[in-house]
Design an enzyme around this catalytic site. Structure first.
Site, mmCIF file in Angstrom:
data_model
loop_
_atom_site.group_PDB
_atom_site.id
_atom_site.type_symbol
_atom_site.label_atom_id
_atom_site.label_comp_id
_atom_site.label_asym_id
_atom_site.label_seq_id
_atom_site.Cartn_x
_atom_site.Cartn_y
_atom_site.Cartn_z
ATOM 1 N N ASP A 143 -4.344 3.567 23.567
ATOM 2 C CA ASP A 143 -4.197 2.616 24.486
ATOM 3 C C ASP A 143 -5.646 2.597 25.135
ATOM 4 O OD1 ASP A 143 -2.090 1.862 23.943
ATOM 5 O OD2 ASP A 143 -0.768 2.764 25.718
ATOM 6 N N ASP B 168 6.813 1.865 17.762
ATOM 7 C CA ASP B 168 5.607 2.181 19.636
ATOM 8 C C ASP B 168 7.219 3.254 20.307
ATOM 9 O OD1 ASP B 168 3.946 2.559 21.211
ATOM 10 O OD2 ASP B 168 4.231 0.859 22.291
HETATM 11 C C1 DGJ Z 1 2.161 0.974 24.773
HETATM 12 C C2 DGJ Z 1 1.571 0.851 23.303
HETATM 13 O O1 DGJ Z 1 0.202 2.005 22.913
HETATM 14 C C3 DGJ Z 1 0.579 -0.342 23.237
HETATM 15 O O2 DGJ Z 1 -0.511 -0.876 22.790
HETATM 16 C C4 DGJ Z 1 1.694 -1.880 23.781
HETATM 17 O O3 DGJ Z 1 2.243 -2.082 22.542
HETATM 18 C C5 DGJ Z 1 2.336 -1.316 24.610
HETATM 19 N N1 DGJ Z 1 2.676 -0.058 24.496
HETATM 20 C C6 DGJ Z 1 3.499 -2.534 24.627
HETATM 21 O O4 DGJ Z 1 4.456 -2.164 26.242
#
Ligand code: DGJ
Length: 700
Positions: free
Chosen positions: A505, A441
């Protein structure tokens, strides 16, 4: 002296006139051979009231020779040598590629322009390298790749977006002036995906001439499309260099990222098919030859609330539903109880996991699933041991306050000690635990990207590539997902070293229809992470039926993003149903040619994938149908004389509110010939808003 270099691929030709500087004469449909008179027939007149010579729109246009739009190169040597003019000194061309070496003996710069045409996919790749041949520093401000467009490319389609709203498109006329996007966020970005299309007016999914472009780079970029006042037009893309970011010592070089381009005479479908094939053949390398496993990712299910017994219960449920890879997201490492702490401390939180991670992993494996783990290596929280011990590892500028983002800072990957720490922690995790997958991430932008005081997005991006490359070398079987608050780092260059993208997301199936559509012009479905989320979407609070969620997720690299323990038996059965459907059809979905149709009802998305014998088509009703009766589905990519078995695979179970009688064929298997399907089509049921169906065709 001019000569032509003719690169050909399966369907296309790229003809370059190599004179003083190389100039693309034709990029499009295949030309059998070059006529002797082509030089004469393409000679341009010289207009009144302009320069007295013809100015080529070269592969690196120069201000110094009279190109008044964006030059391909900009820089200086302490104020001198700021308008270089090049001469071709060497040309090498063979098969599908050509290299031009150009020299400017005054400014003492050398350019190497590489251009390739991929035979199978017809995708063009171009990059330029500049070498400082002088005895002093050259301050390079810009080096970009330029590709021309024909004058009938008079409409643009560009991308914009934001968090939870990636890959949105907009159209504009392209007749005078131009369009420019600049990305200074230090990652590929949600806002400005480095891609664009130019085409004939009104180009659509199925129709029109289109030229598509993508810059494979995960840092800052500049991308523009310009129409010169003489009507000639071009697209130009390259890294956006911050002040002082590329100062070339004598004999030092700077190389641009690859610019990818392709042409289609069948609308956006021809572009998507070519880019997707190029990615499959040249970019992605899956470490094992197995189908893309179905995921369960814990994030929206439990967030930071990690209890090993409960997670194991989730894994049991996931395994029973047919999930094949179980990923523990954020929250597993020491002190990570919320988003404000602990990034950088990549050690297991033994308070949360008193028996270690092993029992959880073993349990996951016992359910027949691979185990994956979330990390965010480039970041540090102020409230972390890493920050307390190494505050100087932050990428930043001394003397200024730097705003945090998600309460975190970026680490300076060009700091060798920091780089080594990150490599050793990731390496230790992958060595200690049976981890098959890393969700990598990256959750904030680079605001003051300074390394030792100097601008450093270029160096940071390259160091990131190096870090991922080293890990891949050390752990060749581990797959990596590129996630950046969803789709903030999606591009060809990061994909060379990763295996999947978290597209967004936003798990809202309606939003996902648009996001996945935009992304699919460049990337094949097997790298597009698409998950079924809870009925009420966490990022929009909108509710969707399982039909809408299931069909939308099923067409990508499918997963589930929720807590199965808390879901009803009925929902869980539905998850199993869509997972089973995905598995049944992923051999087509993840290797076939995708296509979209121009729907008569603008509130529909029609998307299909086909291989030699089979085809899967989804029709998604995004909003209220335009008309009382649906238009027939006229399927253009069938063989006229072949016979097809046509069967409905999936439709909304719960409500068909807009219809009192459904077409009888929905419960039958039809046999239809290609020309009937193409010219007359298949009449669909009336779909309620935010619902979808799937039709399967098999060639007999
Ligand atoms: C952002 C990501 O896009 C999410 O899927 C998740 O992993 C969160 N961060 C976790 O902090």
């Amino acid at each position: 002296m001019s000569e032509f270099i003719h690169l050909t691929s399966k369907n296309h030709s790229l003809i370059i006139k190599s004179g003083r500087t190389p100039e693309v004469l034709h990029w499009g449909a295949k030309i059998a051979s070059i006529d002797e008179d082509l030089l004469l027939s393409t000679e341009r007149p010289i207009s009144q009231a302009r320069l007295d010579v013809d100015v080529p729109l070269s592969l690196c246009p120069e201000l110094g020779s009279g190109h008044f739009n964006a030059p391909g190169i900009e820089g200086h040597r302490d104020g001198f040598d700021w308008a270089p003019v090049f001469n071709t000194v060497r040309v090498e061309a063979q098969d599908q590629q050509a290299t031009f070496v150009l020299e400017d003996t005054v400014s003492k710069l050398e350019l190497t322009v590489e251009i390739k045409l991929d035979y199978e996919s017809d995708v063009v790749q171009k990059r330029i390298t500049v070498t400082n041949k002088g005895g002093s520093k050259y301050y390079l401000n810009k080096l970009s790749s330029t590709l021309p467009l024909p004058n009938h490319a008079n409409e643009l389609m560009t991308f914009h977006g934001r968090w939870c709203h990636e890959f949105q498109t907009q159209r504009q006329r392209f007749e005078h002036g131009g369009f420019m996007q600049e990305n200074r966020r230090g990652r590929t970005s949600h806002e400005n995906f480095p891609g664009m299309f130019a085409g004939t007016q009104g180009f659509s999914e199925q129709n029109g001439l289109v030229w598509g472009f993508h810059l494979g780079w995960s840092g800052n970029h500049q991308m523009r499309a310009d129409v010169r006042s003489d009507g000639r037009r071009f697209v130009q893309a390259g890294e956006l260099l911050l002040a002082g970011e590329s100062i070339l010592e004598p004999e030092a070089t700077y190389q641009t990222p690859w610019l990818y381009g392709c042409y289609s005479n069948s609308g956006l479908n021809g572009i998507a098919q070519r880019f997707q094939q190029f990615v499959r053949d040249n970019i992605i390398q899956f470490p094992t030859d197995k189908p893309r496993p179905v995921h369960l990712n814990t994030w929206e299910g439990i967030y930071f609330d990690h209890k090993p017994e409960y997670i194991m219960q989730m894994a049991t449920e996931a395994g029973a539903m047919g999930v094949e890879r179980f990923i523990i997201d954020d929250g597993w490492f020491i002190g990570r109880d919320g988003e404000r702490t602990a990034l950088g401390d990549w050690y297991l939180d033994e308070v949360k996991y008193p028996n270690g991670l092993e029992p959880v992993i073993e349990h996951v494996n016992q359910q027949g699933m691979e185990f994956g783990l979330w990390v965010e290596p480039e970041m540090v929280s102020q409230d972390s041991n890493l920050y307390r011990n190494n505050p100087d590892w932050v990428l930043g500028l001394q003397g200024y306050h730097q705003p945090s983002g998600r309460w975190q800072y970026v680490l300076d990957l060009q700091n060798e000690a920091c780089f080594d720490y990150l490599f050793s922690r990731l390496d230790a995790l992958l060595t200690t635990y049976n981890i098959g997958y890393l969700k990598w991430d990256m959750n904030r932008e680079l605001v003051q990207p300074g390394h030792q005081g100097k601008a450093a997005v270029h160096g940071q991006t390259q160091a990131l590539y190096r870090l991922v490359d080293q890990l891949n070398q050390a752990h060749p079987k581990v797959e990596i997902e590129s996630c950046s608050s969803g789709g903030g780092r999606i591009d060809f260059e990061i994909l060379k070293r990763t295996h999947r993208f978290w597209a967004s997301d936003c798990n809202d199936a309606l939003e996902r229809q648009a996001i996945q559509k935009g992304m699919s012009y460049f990337f094949p479905p097997e790298v597009m992470g698409a998950h079924i989320g809870p009925a009420e979407c966490h990022s929009t609070n909108r509710r969707h039926s399982i039909n809408m969620r299931g069909v939308t997720a099923l067409m990508g690299h499918m997963g589930v993003e929720l807590d199965p323990v808390k879901e009803s038996q009925q929902e869980k059965q539905a998850f199993s149903h869509y997972i089973a459907l995905h598995k049944q059809f992923r051999h087509i979905l993840h290797s076939g040619r995708s296509f979209r149709m121009d729907p008569a009802d603008k509130n529909q998305n029609i998307y299909g994938v086909q291989n030699d014998d089979e085809m899967l088509i989804t029709v998604c009703q995004l909003a209220m149908p335009e008309y009382a009766l649906p238009s027939p589905l006229r399927i253009s990519c069938v063989e006229d004389s072949a016979l097809y078995q046509v069967k409905l695979v999936e439709m909304p179970q719960t409500s068909f509110q807009l219809m009192k009688q459904r077409p009888q064929w929905l419960d039958k298997t039809l046999t239809l010939s290609g020309d009937n399907l193409k010219e007359i089509g298949l009449t669909l049921p009336i779909l309620d808003p935010e619902s979808a169906l799937i039709v399967h065709l098999k060639k007999m």
